[in-house]
Design a protein around this motif. Structure first.
Motif, PDB file in Angstrom:
ATOM      1  N   PHE A  49       4.965  -6.797   2.558  1.00  0.00           N
ATOM      2  CA  PHE A  49       4.588  -6.504   4.006  1.00  0.00           C
ATOM      3  C   PHE A  49       3.229  -6.797   4.198  1.00  0.00           C
ATOM      4  CE2 PHE A  49       2.885  -2.875   6.528  1.00  0.00           C
ATOM      5  CZ  PHE A  49       3.363  -3.595   7.881  1.00  0.00           C
ATOM      6  N   PRO A  78       0.591  -6.760   7.101  1.00  0.00           N
ATOM      7  CA  PRO A  78       0.375  -6.424   8.378  1.00  0.00           C
ATOM      8  C   PRO A  78      -0.522  -7.367   8.915  1.00  0.00           C
ATOM      9  CG  PRO A  78      -0.566  -4.784   6.904  1.00  0.00           C
ATOM     10  CD  PRO A  78       0.197  -5.829   6.226  1.00  0.00           C
ATOM     11  N   LEU A 107       0.729  -9.669  11.979  1.00  0.00           N
ATOM     12  CA  LEU A 107       0.663  -9.057  13.515  1.00  0.00           C
ATOM     13  C   LEU A 107      -0.269  -9.656  14.434  1.00  0.00           C
ATOM     14  CD1 LEU A 107       0.517  -5.093  12.669  1.00  0.00           C
ATOM     15  CD2 LEU A 107       2.369  -6.500  13.565  1.00  0.00           C
ATOM     16  N   TYR A 166       1.987 -12.400  15.237  1.00  0.00           N
ATOM     17  CA  TYR A 166       3.393 -11.779  15.939  1.00  0.00           C
ATOM     18  C   TYR A 166       3.068 -11.274  17.547  1.00  0.00           C
ATOM     19  CZ  TYR A 166       7.629  -9.014  16.338  1.00  0.00           C
ATOM     20  OH  TYR A 166       8.914  -8.832  16.825  1.00  0.00           O
ATOM     21  N   ARG A 211      12.632  -1.061   7.431  1.00  0.00           N
ATOM     22  CA  ARG A 211      11.325  -1.220   7.596  1.00  0.00           C
ATOM     23  C   ARG A 211      10.416  -0.485   6.533  1.00  0.00           C
ATOM     24  NH1 ARG A 211      10.662  -0.811  14.248  1.00  0.00           N
ATOM     25  NH2 ARG A 211      11.195  -2.857  14.418  1.00  0.00           N
ATOM     26  N   TRP A 240      -4.581  -2.140  10.758  1.00  0.00           N
ATOM     27  CA  TRP A 240      -3.236  -2.834  10.593  1.00  0.00           C
ATOM     28  C   TRP A 240      -2.229  -1.565  10.535  1.00  0.00           C
ATOM     29  CZ3 TRP A 240      -4.104  -7.255  12.270  1.00  0.00           C
ATOM     30  CH2 TRP A 240      -5.205  -8.022  11.562  1.00  0.00           C
ATOM     31  N   ALA A 261       1.125  -1.604  13.166  1.00  0.00           N
ATOM     32  CA  ALA A 261       2.194  -1.726  12.642  1.00  0.00           C
ATOM     33  C   ALA A 261       3.003  -0.467  13.144  1.00  0.00           C
ATOM     34  CB  ALA A 261       2.350  -1.826  11.157  1.00  0.00           C
ATOM     35  N   SER A 287       5.466 -14.805  10.588  1.00  0.00           N
ATOM     36  CA  SER A 287       5.020 -13.513  10.861  1.00  0.00           C
ATOM     37  C   SER A 287       6.128 -12.424  11.055  1.00  0.00           C
ATOM     38  CB  SER A 287       4.317 -13.576  12.238  1.00  0.00           C
ATOM     39  OG  SER A 287       5.264 -13.705  13.330  1.00  0.00           O
ATOM     40  N   THR A 288       7.354 -12.880  11.526  1.00  0.00           N
ATOM     41  CA  THR A 288       8.557 -12.231  11.739  1.00  0.00           C
ATOM     42  C   THR A 288       9.094 -11.469  10.341  1.00  0.00           C
ATOM     43  OG1 THR A 288      10.071 -13.752  11.656  1.00  0.00           O
ATOM     44  CG2 THR A 288       9.230 -13.269  13.807  1.00  0.00           C
ATOM     45  N   THR A 305       6.018  -9.000   8.581  1.00  0.00           N
ATOM     46  CA  THR A 305       5.760  -7.751   9.414  1.00  0.00           C
ATOM     47  C   THR A 305       6.996  -6.911   9.354  1.00  0.00           C
ATOM     48  OG1 THR A 305       6.405  -8.724  11.295  1.00  0.00           O
ATOM     49  CG2 THR A 305       4.111  -8.717  11.031  1.00  0.00           C
ATOM     50  N   GLN A 318       9.821  -7.342  10.789  1.00  0.00           N
ATOM     51  CA  GLN A 318      10.573  -7.241  11.860  1.00  0.00           C
ATOM     52  C   GLN A 318      11.969  -8.007  11.832  1.00  0.00           C
ATOM     53  OE1 GLN A 318       9.314  -4.772  13.885  1.00  0.00           O
ATOM     54  NE2 GLN A 318       9.200  -6.029  15.612  1.00  0.00           N
TER      55      GLN A 318
END
Length: 232
Positions: free
Chosen positions: A56, A58, A61, A64, A113, A122, A126, A178-179, A182, A184
């Protein structure tokens, strides 16, 4: 107000205004509408072991969140093409969202997640993102879909400098990353978004489906031009 529209059509041709605005509205309807309908349904987790091992990060972001500017610029550039290419591009864009809607409702997905416990900038960002964007509507990734369309929409435009085409490609890849980092989306979501964009773009370029979109857009274009002419 009429002078405002004259200015707008000086930046974006009247024939490109409806496809551009409708693309944004329809995207929001698909994303929010499918969530409203299927939000409480069972969601499948399709993350792989590799997804679970990826860290992970962040800091991604920045990409993102920043990609929205990238999308706006490149979709405007796509709307400034010759009329036929505008309708071909936005026909592909429309088809892709229809497919997304079907998948979001037929096979809702989710992912795992991370638990955010820190209080750094960050961590706060998030946590805020996770609070406003539920872990659903993941496959295919619309973030990746739109970012790949941003590259496809300008890659063959002769008036777009080569350096910006390369920048757009790099930005699209950064959005993909980024997806994932993060948390996501998962890898399959990214692949699905890119593949769907590629297939729909091909349909827009290689078939005559775009004429359906053109007929609707042309009527609206006439109304826009008539309104602007009345301002003179």
């Amino acid at each position: 107000m009429k002078h405002f529209w004259k200015y707008v059509t000086g930046v974006i041709p009247a024939y490109g205004l409806f496809p551009l605005v409708f693309s944004f509205v329809f995207n929001c309807l698909v994303y929010s509408g499918s969530r409203a309908i299927a939000g409480s349904w069972y969601h499948h987790n399709i993350e792989s072991n590799l997804d679970l091992r990826l860290p992970f990060l962040p800091q991604f972001l920045i990409v993102y969140f920043g990609c929205y500017l990238f999308w706006a610029v490149n979709y405007v550039l796509a709307a400034r093409q010759e009329k036929e290419q505008v309708y071909r591009f936005f026909t592909a864009d429309f088809i892709s969202r229809c497919v997304c809607l079907i998948i979001f409702l037929a096979y809702p997905t989710t992912n795992t997640r991370p638990v955010i416990e820190g209080n750094g900038i960050w961590d706060l960002l998030a946590r805020w993102l996770y609070s406003v964007d539920a872990a659903d509507n993941l496959f295919p990734s619309i973030h990746c879909l739109v970012s790949w369309f941003c590259f496809l929409g300008i890659k063959d435009q002769k008036r777009i400098p080569t350096w910006y085409k390369r920048v757009s490609l790099v930005l699209a890849v950064l959005v993909f990353l980024s997806t994932i980092f993060t948390k996501q989306h998962v890898l399959v979501d990214v692949a699905g978004g890119v593949l769907l964009a590629q297939v729909c773009f091909m349909l827009g370029q290689k078939t005559e489906i775009w004429h359906i979109y053109e007929r609707i857009g042309t009527e609206i274009e006439k109304k826009i031009n008539s309104y602007i002419e009345g301002a003179k």
